[in-house]
Each structure stands twice: as C-alpha cells, then as structure tokens.
Design a protein around this motif. Sequence first.
Motif, mmCIF file in Angstrom:
data_model
loop_
_atom_site.group_PDB
_atom_site.id
_atom_site.type_symbol
_atom_site.label_atom_id
_atom_site.label_comp_id
_atom_site.label_asym_id
_atom_site.label_seq_id
_atom_site.Cartn_x
_atom_site.Cartn_y
_atom_site.Cartn_z
ATOM 1 N N ASP A 30 8.266 -12.062 1.563
ATOM 2 C CA ASP A 30 8.844 -10.728 1.371
ATOM 3 C C ASP A 30 8.931 -10.384 -0.109
ATOM 4 O OD1 ASP A 30 9.087 -10.142 3.977
ATOM 5 O OD2 ASP A 30 11.264 -10.444 4.121
ATOM 6 N N LEU A 31 9.395 -11.343 -0.895
ATOM 7 C CA LEU A 31 9.548 -11.103 -2.334
ATOM 8 C C LEU A 31 8.204 -10.769 -2.965
ATOM 9 C CD1 LEU A 31 12.083 -13.868 -3.431
ATOM 10 C CD2 LEU A 31 12.477 -11.423 -3.276
ATOM 11 N N ARG A 32 7.188 -11.520 -2.552
ATOM 12 C CA ARG A 32 5.842 -11.253 -3.089
ATOM 13 C C ARG A 32 5.367 -9.861 -2.686
ATOM 14 N NH1 ARG A 32 2.033 -15.776 -4.202
ATOM 15 N NH2 ARG A 32 0.525 -14.240 -3.548
ATOM 16 N N ARG A 33 5.635 -9.512 -1.416
ATOM 17 C CA ARG A 33 5.185 -8.217 -0.900
ATOM 18 C C ARG A 33 5.915 -7.070 -1.610
ATOM 19 N NH1 ARG A 33 7.162 -5.491 2.852
ATOM 20 N NH2 ARG A 33 8.450 -7.184 3.622
ATOM 21 N N ILE A 34 7.235 -7.216 -1.732
ATOM 22 C CA ILE A 34 8.021 -6.150 -2.382
ATOM 23 C C ILE A 34 7.553 -5.976 -3.831
ATOM 24 C CG2 ILE A 34 10.330 -5.442 -3.130
ATOM 25 C CD1 ILE A 34 11.461 -7.082 -0.756
ATOM 26 N N LYS A 35 7.290 -7.094 -4.474
ATOM 27 C CA LYS A 35 6.866 -7.034 -5.868
ATOM 28 C C LYS A 35 5.546 -6.278 -5.986
ATOM 29 C CE LYS A 35 6.708 -9.912 -9.954
ATOM 30 N NZ LYS A 35 5.331 -9.773 -10.423
ATOM 31 N N SER A 36 4.630 -6.562 -5.075
ATOM 32 C CA SER A 36 3.331 -5.894 -5.152
ATOM 33 C C SER A 36 3.463 -4.404 -4.808
ATOM 34 C CB SER A 36 2.326 -6.626 -4.257
ATOM 35 O OG SER A 36 1.778 -5.772 -3.309
ATOM 36 N N GLU A 37 4.339 -4.078 -3.850
ATOM 37 C CA GLU A 37 4.589 -2.669 -3.523
ATOM 38 C C GLU A 37 5.220 -1.947 -4.718
ATOM 39 O OE1 GLU A 37 5.349 -3.256 1.260
ATOM 40 O OE2 GLU A 37 7.023 -2.730 -0.039
ATOM 41 N N PHE A 38 6.106 -2.665 -5.390
ATOM 42 C CA PHE A 38 6.789 -2.101 -6.557
ATOM 43 C C PHE A 38 5.768 -1.758 -7.653
ATOM 44 C CE2 PHE A 38 9.427 -2.280 -10.390
ATOM 45 C CZ PHE A 38 10.533 -1.558 -9.982
ATOM 46 N N GLU A 39 4.807 -2.663 -7.838
ATOM 47 C CA GLU A 39 3.765 -2.423 -8.840
ATOM 48 C C GLU A 39 2.963 -1.174 -8.485
ATOM 49 O OE1 GLU A 39 3.344 -3.913 -11.729
ATOM 50 O OE2 GLU A 39 5.114 -5.124 -11.275
ATOM 51 N N GLN A 40 2.677 -1.015 -7.187
ATOM 52 C CA GLN A 40 1.932 0.171 -6.728
ATOM 53 C C GLN A 40 2.715 1.441 -7.041
ATOM 54 O OE1 GLN A 40 1.050 -0.236 -2.591
ATOM 55 N NE2 GLN A 40 -0.248 -2.029 -2.899
ATOM 56 N N LYS A 41 4.015 1.402 -6.763
ATOM 57 C CA LYS A 41 4.860 2.572 -7.011
ATOM 58 C C LYS A 41 4.896 2.883 -8.504
ATOM 59 C CE LYS A 41 6.347 3.645 -2.913
ATOM 60 N NZ LYS A 41 6.081 4.942 -2.319
ATOM 61 N N LYS A 42 4.933 1.833 -9.304
ATOM 62 C CA LYS A 42 4.973 2.019 -10.747
ATOM 63 C C LYS A 42 3.714 2.774 -11.202
ATOM 64 C CE LYS A 42 5.578 -1.462 -13.864
ATOM 65 N NZ LYS A 42 6.015 -2.819 -14.208
ATOM 66 N N GLU A 43 2.594 2.381 -10.599
ATOM 67 C CA GLU A 43 1.317 3.028 -10.909
ATOM 68 C C GLU A 43 1.362 4.505 -10.485
ATOM 69 O OE1 GLU A 43 -1.719 3.588 -12.748
ATOM 70 O OE2 GLU A 43 -0.897 1.555 -12.827
ATOM 71 N N GLN A 44 1.908 4.759 -9.295
ATOM 72 C CA GLN A 44 2.029 6.133 -8.790
ATOM 73 C C GLN A 44 2.921 6.964 -9.709
ATOM 74 O OE1 GLN A 44 3.430 6.115 -4.755
ATOM 75 N NE2 GLN A 44 1.708 4.887 -4.022
ATOM 76 N N LEU A 45 3.970 6.313 -10.192
ATOM 77 C CA LEU A 45 4.915 7.001 -11.071
ATOM 78 C C LEU A 45 4.209 7.416 -12.368
ATOM 79 C CD1 LEU A 45 8.013 7.508 -10.801
ATOM 80 C CD2 LEU A 45 8.321 5.643 -12.393
ATOM 81 N N ARG A 46 3.416 6.504 -12.883
ATOM 82 C CA ARG A 46 2.677 6.782 -14.109
ATOM 83 C C ARG A 46 1.724 7.959 -13.887
ATOM 84 N NH1 ARG A 46 2.017 1.551 -16.724
ATOM 85 N NH2 ARG A 46 1.440 0.956 -14.663
ATOM 86 N N ALA A 47 0.993 7.921 -12.761
ATOM 87 C CA ALA A 47 0.035 8.979 -12.434
ATOM 88 C C ALA A 47 0.752 10.318 -12.288
ATOM 89 C CB ALA A 47 -0.710 8.620 -11.155
ATOM 90 N N SER A 48 1.911 10.274 -11.614
ATOM 91 C CA SER A 48 2.670 11.502 -11.378
ATOM 92 C C SER A 48 3.166 12.102 -12.696
ATOM 93 C CB SER A 48 3.834 11.189 -10.436
ATOM 94 O OG SER A 48 4.772 12.206 -10.464
ATOM 95 N N ALA A 49 3.615 11.248 -13.612
ATOM 96 C CA ALA A 49 4.099 11.727 -14.907
ATOM 97 C C ALA A 49 2.959 12.353 -15.707
ATOM 98 C CB ALA A 49 4.725 10.569 -15.683
ATOM 99 N N LEU A 50 1.792 11.726 -15.614
ATOM 100 C CA LEU A 50 0.619 12.223 -16.334
ATOM 101 C C LEU A 50 0.207 13.594 -15.786
ATOM 102 C CD1 LEU A 50 -1.393 11.187 -18.500
ATOM 103 C CD2 LEU A 50 -2.909 10.584 -16.605
ATOM 104 N N GLU A 51 0.241 13.700 -14.459
ATOM 105 C CA GLU A 51 -0.114 14.941 -13.771
ATOM 106 C C GLU A 51 0.803 16.077 -14.257
ATOM 107 O OE1 GLU A 51 -0.713 14.048 -9.533
ATOM 108 O OE2 GLU A 51 0.222 15.995 -9.175
ATOM 109 N N ARG A 52 2.078 15.753 -14.342
ATOM 110 C CA ARG A 52 3.063 16.741 -14.763
ATOM 111 C C ARG A 52 2.807 17.181 -16.203
ATOM 112 N NH1 ARG A 52 9.549 15.723 -15.035
ATOM 113 N NH2 ARG A 52 10.037 17.572 -16.249
ATOM 114 N N LYS A 53 2.519 16.207 -17.049
ATOM 115 C CA LYS A 53 2.264 16.493 -18.462
ATOM 116 C C LYS A 53 1.049 17.419 -18.591
ATOM 117 C CE LYS A 53 2.485 15.532 -22.999
ATOM 118 N NZ LYS A 53 1.714 16.708 -23.377
ATOM 119 N N THR A 54 -0.022 17.115 -17.867
ATOM 120 C CA THR A 54 -1.238 17.934 -17.910
ATOM 121 C C THR A 54 -0.931 19.362 -17.475
ATOM 122 O OG1 THR A 54 -2.388 15.941 -17.233
ATOM 123 C CG2 THR A 54 -3.664 17.967 -17.184
ATOM 124 N N THR A 55 -0.165 19.500 -16.396
ATOM 125 C CA THR A 55 0.160 20.825 -15.883
ATOM 126 C C THR A 55 1.024 21.592 -16.871
ATOM 127 O OG1 THR A 55 0.247 19.715 -13.744
ATOM 128 C CG2 THR A 55 0.908 21.990 -13.778
#
Length: 234
Positions: A30-55
């Motif tokens: 579970d810990l490994r899975r949550i950690k990997s999901e967390f990394e994915q979310k972090k990536e999404q967060l970065r993409a979302s922030a970039l999208e906002r900045k561009t707009t």
Amino acid sequence: MLRLLYQLQLLDAEERAVRAAQTESEEYQDLRRIKSEFEQKKEQLRASALERKTTEDELQLLQNRFTELKDKIAKENVALYDGSVTNAKELAAREAQISNIEEKLQLLQDQQNTLNLAIETAVEKFSIIRQDMEEQSQRFNVTRDIYWQKCSQWEEDVSNINNQKQEITAQIDQSWLDWYNANYNKFDGSPVAMLNENHVCSGCHIIVPSITYKRTLTGKSTICDKCGRRLFVE
Ligand SMILES: [Zn+2]
C-alpha cells in the motif's frame, strides 16, 4: 554436526520468511502504491499550474490588445466630435471604423471570457488535486504507522531467530560453517537434508537407496543421489 547445521538452516528459512512477510505485507505494498500515486498527482499538479500560467499570459496579451482598441475608439470619438470631420463621406468612414473596432472588441471580450473560464477550471482542478494529495498523505501516514508497528514485531522475531542462530552456531565447527555458507546458495538455502524413517530426503523428497540410508545411519558421510545434499538421519 549436520543436525545442528540443519537447525541453523531451518532458522535461516524462518528469518527469510519473516523478511518476505515484511516486503509482501499489505501495508508495504500500500505504501509503495500510495507513493507512486502521489508522484502522479504531483506531476498533474505541475501540469495544471503550467496550464494556468500559460492561460494567464494569454489573457494578459488580450487585455493589452483590448486597451489598445479602447484607446483607438476614444480617439475616433474625439475626432468625430471635435469638429475635425468636415464632410459626410469622412464621417461615414470614421463611423465604419468605430464599428469595426467595436466588433473586434466584442471578439476579444468573448475570447477573454473563454480564457477566464479556463483559468477558473484550472484553479478548481488544482485545488482538487491538492485535496487528493492531502488525502493520500493522510492515508500514507496511517498506513506507515501500522507498518512500523508490524515492523517492530518483525524485528523482534528476527532478533529472536538470530539469538537462536548464535546459540547453535557457537556449537558448530568453523570448517562446517564455512562449508555451509559456501553451499548455501547452491542448494537454495538448504545444503543439508534429513532422511526420515521412510528414507525420504527432506531436500528433494525422493527415497534414497537403502544402502545410502544405512551408511548415513552409521555416521558415514553421504549425499543424496538425486539432489546432492549432505544427509543425516532424523
Ligand atoms: Zn535429495
């Protein structure tokens, strides 16, 4: 001596099982899975922030253009009423120009609305991702606490096993220990096999010839014909 080595071997297997239980435990996975999901979310967060900045940058450009056009209309209006327009033809041309600019302004206004909506959506998405990450983080902490509790139990088990191993090892000659360690991996962690009363080898589970059994029973050095492990009788 072989009997002691066999006991050592059983303890080694027990220790391996405890360690495997640790890495195969639900919490560890579970810990490994949550950690990997967390990394994915972090990536999404970065993409979302970039999208906002561009707009937002796009919106800024639009607003500049908007101001320019507004200024232009103001100038046209001034010209229209300050008496510098002297004939009907020029008046018509000026008015056409103004209405042309107003059309462009309307278009810009629509684009602005679209961008504002996109920014709103991006902000919302960002906050949802943040919330997800917060939940993941809490889940991680709860699972980690359970895992740590289990770890201390496993560590205790391993420490008990190691104490028993030390007691046994102290009774075994170094040359035998060297032989055991040298052959440990070759025989998948069990270089010593026990023959039971039915002459079955504990290593490979086949019946050894009775001559082998008899030789082993009388203390001769024997190995299993099939698997090659050193034998002793139960
Ligand atoms: Zn065997």
